[in-house]
Design a protein around this motif. Structure first.
Motif, PDB file in Angstrom:
ATOM      1  N   TYR A   1      -5.486   5.603   2.607  1.00 27.96           N
ATOM      2  CA  TYR A   1      -4.001   6.829   2.208  1.00 27.96           C
ATOM      3  C   TYR A   1      -3.679   8.156   1.592  1.00 27.96           C
ATOM      4  O   TYR A   1      -3.702   9.215   2.252  1.00 27.96           O
ATOM      5  CB  TYR A   1      -2.382   6.529   2.423  1.00 27.96           C
ATOM      6  CG  TYR A   1      -2.166   4.960   3.125  1.00 27.96           C
ATOM      7  CD1 TYR A   1      -2.547   4.682   4.296  1.00 27.96           C
ATOM      8  CD2 TYR A   1      -1.372   4.185   2.284  1.00 27.96           C
ATOM      9  CE1 TYR A   1      -1.741   3.693   4.900  1.00 27.96           C
ATOM     10  CE2 TYR A   1      -0.460   3.038   2.908  1.00 27.96           C
ATOM     11  CZ  TYR A   1      -1.157   2.654   4.521  1.00 27.96           C
ATOM     12  OH  TYR A   1      -1.123   1.659   5.090  1.00 27.96           O
ATOM     13  N   LEU A   2      -4.248   7.766   0.143  1.00 27.22           N
ATOM     14  CA  LEU A   2      -4.805   8.905  -0.971  1.00 27.22           C
ATOM     15  C   LEU A   2      -5.366   9.679  -0.601  1.00 27.22           C
ATOM     16  O   LEU A   2      -5.675  10.893  -1.035  1.00 27.22           O
ATOM     17  CB  LEU A   2      -4.478   8.476  -1.723  1.00 27.22           C
ATOM     18  CG  LEU A   2      -2.728   7.368  -2.779  1.00 27.22           C
ATOM     19  CD1 LEU A   2      -2.929   7.007  -3.745  1.00 27.22           C
ATOM     20  CD2 LEU A   2      -2.124   8.211  -2.425  1.00 27.22           C
ATOM     21  N   ARG A   3      -6.785   9.140   0.010  1.00 23.70           N
ATOM     22  CA  ARG A   3      -7.885   9.847   0.176  1.00 23.70           C
ATOM     23  C   ARG A   3      -7.656  11.119   1.416  1.00 23.70           C
ATOM     24  O   ARG A   3      -8.510  11.833   1.260  1.00 23.70           O
ATOM     25  CB  ARG A   3      -8.942   9.082   0.577  1.00 23.70           C
ATOM     26  CG  ARG A   3     -10.353   9.654   0.848  1.00 23.70           C
ATOM     27  CD  ARG A   3     -11.216   8.957   1.301  1.00 23.70           C
ATOM     28  NE  ARG A   3     -11.757   7.910   0.003  1.00 23.70           N
ATOM     29  CZ  ARG A   3     -12.128   6.857  -0.560  1.00 23.70           C
ATOM     30  NH1 ARG A   3     -12.367   6.080   1.141  1.00 23.70           N
ATOM     31  NH2 ARG A   3     -12.287   6.173  -1.561  1.00 23.70           N
TER      32      ARG A   3
ATOM     33  N   ALA B   1      -4.619   1.609   0.191  1.00 23.71           N
ATOM     34  CA  ALA B   1      -3.759   3.203  -0.207  1.00 23.71           C
ATOM     35  C   ALA B   1      -4.688   4.019  -0.647  1.00 23.71           C
ATOM     36  O   ALA B   1      -4.134   5.019  -0.422  1.00 23.71           O
ATOM     37  CB  ALA B   1      -2.578   2.216  -1.646  1.00 23.71           C
ATOM     38  N   THR B   2      -5.997   3.554  -1.149  1.00 25.08           N
ATOM     39  CA  THR B   2      -6.879   4.133  -1.334  1.00 25.08           C
ATOM     40  C   THR B   2      -7.805   5.046  -0.331  1.00 25.08           C
ATOM     41  O   THR B   2      -7.961   6.587  -0.225  1.00 25.08           O
ATOM     42  CB  THR B   2      -7.963   3.762  -1.517  1.00 25.08           C
ATOM     43  OG1 THR B   2      -7.941   2.632  -2.549  1.00 25.08           O
ATOM     44  CG2 THR B   2      -9.526   4.192  -1.838  1.00 25.08           C
TER      45      THR B   2
ATOM     46  N   ARG C   1       1.301   9.194  -6.103  1.00 20.95           N
ATOM     47  CA  ARG C   1       2.272  10.452  -6.045  1.00 20.95           C
ATOM     48  C   ARG C   1       2.864  10.990  -6.629  1.00 20.95           C
ATOM     49  O   ARG C   1       2.769  12.290  -7.050  1.00 20.95           O
ATOM     50  CB  ARG C   1       2.287  10.757  -4.085  1.00 20.95           C
ATOM     51  CG  ARG C   1       1.208  10.621  -3.014  1.00 20.95           C
ATOM     52  CD  ARG C   1       2.137  11.224  -1.600  1.00 20.95           C
ATOM     53  NE  ARG C   1       1.322  11.311  -0.614  1.00 20.95           N
ATOM     54  CZ  ARG C   1       1.524   9.803   0.195  1.00 20.95           C
ATOM     55  NH1 ARG C   1       1.879   8.852  -0.206  1.00 20.95           N
ATOM     56  NH2 ARG C   1       0.067   9.283   0.801  1.00 20.95           N
TER      57      ARG C   1
ATOM     58  N   ALA D   1       0.568  -1.627  -0.068  1.00 22.93           N
ATOM     59  CA  ALA D   1       0.186   0.276  -0.046  1.00 22.93           C
ATOM     60  C   ALA D   1       1.107   1.649   0.283  1.00 22.93           C
ATOM     61  O   ALA D   1       0.406   2.332  -0.958  1.00 22.93           O
ATOM     62  CB  ALA D   1      -0.867  -0.144   1.273  1.00 22.93           C
ATOM     63  N   GLY D   2       1.639   1.503   1.042  1.00 23.06           N
ATOM     64  CA  GLY D   2       2.852   2.536   0.487  1.00 23.06           C
ATOM     65  C   GLY D   2       3.487   2.485  -0.064  1.00 23.06           C
ATOM     66  O   GLY D   2       3.453   4.081  -0.861  1.00 23.06           O
TER      67      GLY D   2
ATOM     68  N   ALA E   1       1.082   4.216  -2.926  1.00 21.22           N
ATOM     69  CA  ALA E   1       0.466   5.470  -2.452  1.00 21.22           C
ATOM     70  C   ALA E   1       1.675   6.693  -2.891  1.00 21.22           C
ATOM     71  O   ALA E   1       2.244   7.394  -3.527  1.00 21.22           O
ATOM     72  CB  ALA E   1       0.153   5.323  -1.017  1.00 21.22           C
TER      73      ALA E   1
ATOM     74  N   ASP F   1      -4.803  12.785   1.786  1.00 19.50           N
ATOM     75  CA  ASP F   1      -4.198  13.328   1.293  1.00 19.50           C
ATOM     76  C   ASP F   1      -5.742  14.143   0.206  1.00 19.50           C
ATOM     77  O   ASP F   1      -4.944  15.299  -0.980  1.00 19.50           O
ATOM     78  CB  ASP F   1      -3.099  13.003   0.217  1.00 19.50           C
ATOM     79  CG  ASP F   1      -1.780  12.367   1.023  1.00 19.50           C
ATOM     80  OD1 ASP F   1      -2.285  12.880   2.586  1.00 19.50           O
ATOM     81  OD2 ASP F   1      -1.020  11.625   0.195  1.00 19.50           O
TER      82      ASP F   1
END
Lengths: 86, 86
Positions: free
Chosen positions: A52-54, A49-50, A24, A16-17, A20, A56
């Motif tokens: 994490y990015l949400r 990941a979804t 980015r 996931a990291g 992400a 941001d």
């Protein structure tokens, strides 16, 4: 572009990291898995990941596809998750 | 909205037809799977449905999420693939 390869033993948080980070940097990530266990780990990593990015403000979505890959002289069918911002 | 439930034994072409039909009718489909074998079948079906719908000029993408479901009084974590036109 780096391909993120996932196995049935991959840690979902690590994958996931990676997803992400690549999103980015490049606004596009390719995640590849062969076999049910690997596909399951890839999808779980994509969910993390979804999230994490949400946080941001980035919403991603995924289009899966079949790809033929050659491993030790044998052709196998992999699943590739093509991930991009919506 | 009908939930498309996928098991490890589901036929991918049947699930793909269901996804494509629900997308055509509702512009939204929820596909649910529990366990690696079921998630794998769901993703493969989604690839087939993506190809069916592409032939009609409809591009879909998927956002996976975890959902808690109760089965026979036990809470289990399912994966839901939320499918929509891009």
């Amino acid at each position: 572009m780096e391909l993120i390869k996932v196995s049935a033993n991959s840690r979902t948080s690590a994958v996931a990291g990676a997803i992400a980070g690549v999103i980015r940097d490049h606004n596009h990530a390719d995640v590849q898995a062969i076999g049910a266990g690997a596909v399951n780990q890839a999808v779980k990593a994509l969910i993390l990941a979804t999230n994490y990015l949400r946080n941001d403000g980035i919403e991603i979505c995924c289009v899966p596809e079949f790809v033929e890959v050659e491993i030790e002289d044998k052709v196998r069918t992999a699943i590739r998750l093509v991930v991009e911002p919506r």
